[in-house]
Write a protein that holds these residues in place. Structure first.
Motif, mmCIF file in Angstrom:
data_model
loop_
_atom_site.group_PDB
_atom_site.id
_atom_site.type_symbol
_atom_site.label_atom_id
_atom_site.label_comp_id
_atom_site.label_asym_id
_atom_site.label_seq_id
_atom_site.Cartn_x
_atom_site.Cartn_y
_atom_site.Cartn_z
ATOM 1 N N MET A 25 2.704 21.779 -76.824
ATOM 2 C CA MET A 25 3.252 23.080 -76.769
ATOM 3 C C MET A 25 4.712 23.193 -76.165
ATOM 4 N N THR A 26 5.817 23.768 -76.619
ATOM 5 C CA THR A 26 7.100 23.665 -76.405
ATOM 6 C C THR A 26 7.370 24.712 -75.083
ATOM 7 N N ALA A 27 7.840 23.933 -74.128
ATOM 8 C CA ALA A 27 8.021 24.720 -72.924
ATOM 9 C C ALA A 27 9.223 25.975 -73.015
ATOM 10 N N LEU A 28 9.082 26.837 -72.572
ATOM 11 C CA LEU A 28 9.810 28.043 -72.531
ATOM 12 C C LEU A 28 11.288 27.728 -71.620
ATOM 13 N N ILE A 29 10.972 27.218 -70.415
ATOM 14 C CA ILE A 29 11.985 26.951 -69.541
ATOM 15 C C ILE A 29 11.662 25.669 -68.702
ATOM 16 N N GLU A 30 12.706 24.609 -68.609
ATOM 17 C CA GLU A 30 12.683 23.611 -67.872
ATOM 18 C C GLU A 30 13.788 23.412 -66.928
ATOM 19 N N LEU A 31 13.660 23.398 -65.641
ATOM 20 C CA LEU A 31 14.249 23.448 -64.492
ATOM 21 C C LEU A 31 14.246 21.859 -63.925
ATOM 22 N N LYS A 32 15.160 21.041 -63.772
ATOM 23 C CA LYS A 32 14.961 19.865 -62.956
ATOM 24 C C LYS A 32 15.996 19.528 -61.909
ATOM 25 N N ASN A 33 15.528 19.491 -60.723
ATOM 26 C CA ASN A 33 16.280 18.755 -59.503
ATOM 27 C C ASN A 33 17.532 20.090 -59.297
ATOM 28 N N LEU A 34 17.041 21.220 -59.128
ATOM 29 C CA LEU A 34 17.909 22.161 -58.881
ATOM 30 C C LEU A 34 18.482 22.212 -57.395
ATOM 31 N N ALA A 35 19.775 22.319 -57.278
ATOM 32 C CA ALA A 35 20.262 22.126 -55.889
ATOM 33 C C ALA A 35 21.366 23.106 -55.916
ATOM 34 N N ILE A 36 21.282 24.395 -54.916
ATOM 35 C CA ILE A 36 22.139 25.465 -54.864
ATOM 36 C C ILE A 36 22.583 25.493 -53.333
ATOM 37 N N ARG A 37 23.901 25.431 -53.243
ATOM 38 C CA ARG A 37 24.431 25.676 -51.750
ATOM 39 C C ARG A 37 25.359 26.716 -51.530
ATOM 40 N N THR A 38 25.686 27.339 -50.285
ATOM 41 C CA THR A 38 26.611 28.223 -49.908
ATOM 42 C C THR A 38 27.703 27.410 -49.335
ATOM 43 N N GLU A 39 28.732 27.880 -48.783
ATOM 44 C CA GLU A 39 29.604 26.947 -47.944
ATOM 45 C C GLU A 39 28.886 26.387 -46.736
#
Length: 174
Positions: free
Chosen positions: A1-15
């Protein structure tokens, strides 16, 4: 089954600080995907980032975002790492066509997703207008969408303040 969303190693930052780091998520069709964690751990931020909405600066530090059912080879985050506001604006524009049709976000507090001054029907009209191919019968499409989330067609004429919490949640999902 094909995935709809794949998110890998997400890193988000502010200042000032890292907001999320090392997040991985796969959303499969026909399945419920839940993000769990303590308050302030980045659940809402992660959900929004999976839809191409990153609205903190400097923003994306690392990660890959793929929509395999749309384009299995494209990383929607490619070239955005440490790109700031301009890169984020481009991502927002590139993924705009998918929000409301390919995926949607239902926040815990539905009141934050609904405009209190517009009827549910008008808000659905605006969301449907973003589609590449508008439906032939807008009124019927709205009724179908409301029915899909367990609401009657009369809800289209209601303002969000007239809905119960559960109804508002389903209207936001619609």
């Amino acid at each position: 089954m094909t995935a709809l969303i794949e998110l890998k190693n997400l890193a988000i930052r502010t200042e000032d600080r890292m907001l999320v780091q090392g997040v991985n998520m796969t959303v499969q069709p026909g399945c419920v995907t839940a993000l769990i964690g303590p308050s302030g751990s980045g659940k809402s931020l992660t959900a929004r980032c999976s839809m191409g909405v990153i609205d903190v600066l400097p923003g994306l530090v690392s990660g890959e975002l793929r929509y395999p059912a749309i384009d299995p080879d494209r990383d929607w985050y490619a070239g955005l790492h440490n790109g700031g506001a301009e890169a984020q604006a481009q991502l927002l524009e590139d993924t705009r066509q998918f929000r409301g049709s390919y995926f949607t976000y239902s926040p815990q507090a539905a009141s934050s997703a609904l405009n209190p001054g517009r009827t549910v029907g008008r808000q659905l009209e605006l969301a449907i207008a973003r589609r590449e191919t508008p439906p032939d019968n807008l009124g019927q499409e709205i009724c179908t969408i409301l029915k899909d989330v367990g609401l009657g067609p009369e809800v289209a004429a209601a303002l969000p303040s007239a809905l119960s919490g559960g109804m508002a949640q389903r209207a936001a999902l619609a």
